[in-house]
Design a protein around this motif. Structure first.
Motif, PDB file in Angstrom:
ATOM      1  N   VAL A   1      60.407  11.949  15.463  1.00 11.57           N
ATOM      2  CA  VAL A   1      61.207  12.976  16.430  1.00 11.57           C
ATOM      3  C   VAL A   1      60.500  13.518  17.334  1.00 11.57           C
ATOM      4  O   VAL A   1      58.783  14.003  17.332  1.00 11.57           O
ATOM      5  N   LEU A   2      60.825  13.766  18.293  1.00 11.48           N
ATOM      6  CA  LEU A   2      60.267  14.107  19.424  1.00 11.48           C
ATOM      7  C   LEU A   2      59.732  15.773  19.485  1.00 11.48           C
ATOM      8  O   LEU A   2      60.595  16.327  19.119  1.00 11.48           O
ATOM      9  N   VAL A   3      59.018  16.628  19.137  1.00 13.96           N
ATOM     10  CA  VAL A   3      58.719  18.111  18.503  1.00 13.96           C
ATOM     11  C   VAL A   3      58.225  18.628  19.566  1.00 13.96           C
ATOM     12  O   VAL A   3      57.138  18.453  20.137  1.00 13.96           O
ATOM     13  N   SER A   4      58.133  20.710  20.097  1.00 13.98           N
ATOM     14  CA  SER A   4      57.567  20.849  20.366  1.00 13.98           C
ATOM     15  C   SER A   4      56.465  21.198  19.773  1.00 13.98           C
ATOM     16  O   SER A   4      56.034  21.610  18.962  1.00 13.98           O
ATOM     17  N   SER A   5      55.165  21.465  20.829  1.00 12.07           N
ATOM     18  CA  SER A   5      53.693  21.799  19.681  1.00 12.07           C
ATOM     19  C   SER A   5      53.340  22.677  19.948  1.00 12.07           C
ATOM     20  O   SER A   5      52.173  23.099  20.057  1.00 12.07           O
ATOM     21  N   GLY A   6      53.629  23.599  20.995  1.00 14.61           N
ATOM     22  CA  GLY A   6      53.518  25.031  21.817  1.00 14.61           C
ATOM     23  C   GLY A   6      52.808  24.970  22.834  1.00 14.61           C
ATOM     24  O   GLY A   6      52.675  23.772  23.565  1.00 14.61           O
ATOM     25  N   TYR A   7      52.052  26.546  23.440  1.00 17.96           N
ATOM     26  CA  TYR A   7      52.078  26.613  24.805  1.00 17.96           C
ATOM     27  C   TYR A   7      49.969  27.480  25.206  1.00 17.96           C
ATOM     28  O   TYR A   7      49.848  27.665  23.680  1.00 17.96           O
ATOM     29  N   ASN A   8      49.845  27.056  25.602  1.00 17.45           N
ATOM     30  CA  ASN A   8      48.747  27.628  25.808  1.00 17.45           C
ATOM     31  C   ASN A   8      49.365  28.404  27.516  1.00 17.45           C
ATOM     32  O   ASN A   8      49.245  27.882  27.664  1.00 17.45           O
ATOM     33  N   ALA A   9      48.275  29.328  28.054  1.00 13.41           N
ATOM     34  CA  ALA A   9      48.320  30.269  29.356  1.00 13.41           C
ATOM     35  C   ALA A   9      47.390  30.327  30.049  1.00 13.41           C
ATOM     36  O   ALA A   9      46.762  30.655  30.732  1.00 13.41           O
TER      37      ALA A   9
END
Length: 711
Positions: free
Chosen positions: A34-42
């Motif tokens: 599964v290709l999953v979203s692992s999050g963000y950093n700004a």
């Protein structure tokens, strides 16, 4: 900062894809098929900065962690995927990466395209390839989804106020004349879905902002699609746990199947755009505008650089040759650069208000224009103006020849009832007829500008029929992609013709449509104070040089001072209307003010407008319950700035302190107050700290403040 962007793959126990653009970072992980979203950093940090202690989201914490959701023949193919390849192609100003996956459930290959360009926003679309010898049915399409972030409330000293952690900003109304009504809403621990077009009317631009009120993180997204789409935000939290989980979906919506993909062919989805900053709304908006300018609305033929001042007249007048010439002369005196003959030019005399019945005729009425349109166009050019014409090509009126000749060209509703007027562009012959007609109109009438309208019921978008595959499907995707192809073909064929978009006002301002247009009408609502909310909101969704706002006409002249009506268009793409009847000499004071304002627009504002930063000083819910509304645009280097301040009906306090955000504290500026013409010199640092006191004597009046660097 220097522009920075890259994308890379890290292999190990799990394969991670990291996208860095500006200071925004987004990561995905290929996790057990599964290709999953692992999050963000700004802040520029990859989520695997600490190799053995990554800060990526845990897929098990989210109900649907996949970074997309696709169903084929009613079956999800988000899981049991094989990773085939990861490729990147870096150009001068951007990078496009492609993750190739193949399903073990269905004979389908997926290519996940991501475009980054140094702004803190990225673009994404998906190619869905049918590897089989049979039709497959696409029945769900989430373009971007999965987890966004996890917030530990106790880390910020907030234990129980879980309904105040997140706020979601979007346009409240989907109704005609209510475009751009932006408001923030607290996000309770539940799922919030905001729809446009499918299940709602057409007049809500597909844009959303998500704000973490504890950390300062701001996420923002748009869907570049003229059909049905929605945003969903899921806040999973409860009082017994200290953590809050936030996930997101940007989805294409319609009746199922959304479309049928024939054997050995590929379907390319609409685009979604996603960004992240640590900062406020203006930081998010300006990053969004930077990405839109650089990587979305970047067709050279559709450049907004010239921002010519438009003016027009239509069915509100008798539209005779004499009246048209009189208004053309009035507009030329005002300073207009393009004259547009609007709806009604195909109608017989006295029938111009019935223009909808004649759509599809597309020839000037011979009784009204005995010599065609050349007399008017030649006259406009003799006055130094270009010539434009209005068309509603996707709308077939009951009195047009094609209505009777081709009843099969009109779409049918899901009830099998034939649409009153919507031409079915899923039929190739209909789309080709429309493209040929527009090309003929441009060439035969020697147009410098084409104004495209679109007046239909949103329900007609979602007809169900067999498009030649042997399967009944919703035709919305086929219809709108055919519309996009038509305008792309025409814009490239006629690169020097200005394409102006309109759809009953602002019913089709999405980025998918706007790719092929120089600028767009964003509303037919021109009456203050609601016209101010339109400008406020729509200049969040679109860069201001793409946003048409009108001075006078269409009810604009009925409410508010002359200066308010004019200044509501001066920080956007300016459009003028008449200030006196055709047979009456214009009021000299009014004409002098208009000419002065147009001169300020052309000489001071327009040179930096196509690259301007924008600042919304009074965003959010309850704008019309506030005392003042203020909007500001500034050149990127801070050398020029313009700020408009408007008093609102509920105003009790007539004094406002204007604090400019787009100037540089180190510079010295000449400050001009346009109401009085007075000017003085001040240090940028003083202006930023102390501001400029503005006094307005009554509701619905305004002031325009200009800042020009002197040293």
């Amino acid at each position: 900062m220097e522009t920075f962007f890259d994308a890379y793959r890290t292999d190990g126990e799990k394969t991670v894809f990291c996208y860095r653009s500006g200071l925004a970072v987004y990561e995905e992980t290929f996790y057990n098929g599964v290709l999953v979203s692992s999050g963000y950093n700004a802040s520029g940090y990859p989520l695997g900065l600490l190799q053995l202690c990554p800060s990526r989201l845990e897929p098990k914490d989210f109900h649907e962690p996949s970074s997309f959701n696709i169903e084929i023949d009613g079956q999800s193919i988000d899981y049991r995927l094989k990773l085939i390849d990861f490729e990147t192609a870096k150009g001068k100003d951007s990078l496009e990466s492609v993750i190739t996956l193949e399903s073990e459930i269905k004979p389908v290959r997926l290519k996940i395209h991501t475009v980054i360009d140094g702004t803190q926003m990225f673009s994404r679309y998906i190619e869905i390839e049918n590897l089989s010898d049979e039709n497959i049915k696409l029945s769900r399409l989430v373009l971007l989804g999965g987890g966004i972030e996890e917030t530990n409330r106790r880390h910020y000293g907030h234990g129980n106020d879980i309904g105040k952690i997140y706020s979601v900003g979007y346009f409240d109304s989907d109704k005609w004349g209510r475009e751009g009504e932006f408001a923030w809403h607290d996000l309770t621990p539940d799922e919030l879905t905001v729809k446009t077009r499918f299940g709602r009317d057409r007049f809500r631009h597909p844009v959303m902002f998500i704000r973490n009120n504890l950390s300062g993180m701001m996420y923002f997204s748009q869907i570049g699609w003229s059909g049905g789409c929605s945003f969903s935000v899921d806040h999973h939290a409860d009082y017994e746990r200290s953590d809050s989980l936030l996930s997101f979906k940007a989805e294409i919506t319609a009746h199922n199947p959304l479309t049928v993909i024939p054997p050995k062919s590929a379907f390319v989805t609409p685009e979604v755009y996603m960004g992240a900053v640590t900062g406020g709304l203006d930081e998010a908006v300006n990053e969004m505008h930077s990405h839109i300018r650089k990587s979305v609305l970047n067709m050279p033929e559709a450049s907004p650089e010239k921002c010519l001042v438009g003016a027009g007249m239509g069915a509100e007048h008798d539209m005779s040759v004499e009246t048209t010439k009189a208004y053309a002369k009035q507009f030329a005196e005002m300073g207009a650069e393009v004259f547009i003959v609007d709806a009604g030019w195909v109608c017989p005399p006295s029938k111009q208000a019935q223009w909808g019945d004649y759509n599809g005729t597309n020839i000037p009425d011979p009784e009204r224009y005995s010599d065609g349109l050349s007399e008017i166009s030649d006259y406009c050019r003799s006055l130094g103006m270009k010539f434009g014409l209005w068309v509603d090509i996707e709308n077939l009126g009951a009195k047009s020849p094609v209505y009777e000749e081709h009843p099969e060209w009109r779409e049918k509703t899901v009830f099998g009832i034939q649409s009153e007027n919507l031409a079915d562009f899923s039929k190739p012959e209909v789309a080709q007829w429309a493209e040929n007609e527009l090309a003929r109109i441009i060439e035969e009438y020697k147009l410098d500008l084409l104004r495209v309208d679109h007046n239909v019921s949103y329900r007609d978008y979602f007809t169900m029929a067999d498009a030649g595959t042997g399967v009944t499907e919703c035709l919305s995707l086929r219809h709108h992609q055919a519309v996009y192809r038509m305008y792309e073909n025409l814009k490239k064929r006629f690169p020097h013709v200005i394409f102006e978009n309109c759809a009953g006002g602002g019913a089709r301002t999405d980025l998918g449509m706007m790719k092929n247009f120089n600028h767009t009408w964003v509303s037919d609502c021109q009456q203050a104070p609601r016209s101010l909310t339109v400008t406020n909101g729509m200049t969040m969704a679109l860069p201001p040089e793409r946003v048409d706002r009108l001075f006078a006409g269409m009810g604009c002249h009925e409410h508010g001072t002359l200066d308010l009506q004019m200044r509501n268009t001066m920080l956007t793409h300016m459009t003028l209307n008449v200030i006196a009847p055709a047979n009456v000499q214009p009021n000299k004071a009014s004409m002098d003010f208009v000419k002065h304002s147009v001169k300020v627009y052309k000489n001071f504002i327009r040179p930096f407008l196509p690259k301007a930063k924008i600042f919304h000083h009074t965003p959010g819910a309850g704008l019309l319950n506030s005392d003042f509304y203020a909007l500001e645009i500034a050149s990127p280097d801070g050398s020029r700035d313009a700020m408009a301040v408007f008093s609102l009906p509920s105003s009790q306090n007539r004094r406002y302190t204007a604090l400019p955000k787009g100037i540089n504290a180190e510079h010295t500026y000449k400050v001009t107050l346009d109401n009085s013409g007075a000017s003085y010199t001040a240090k940028g640092s003083d202006l930023i700290v102390n501001g400029i006191p503005v006094s307005l004597s009554c509701p619905l009046s305004s002031e325009l403040i200009l800042f020009e660097k002197t040293s």
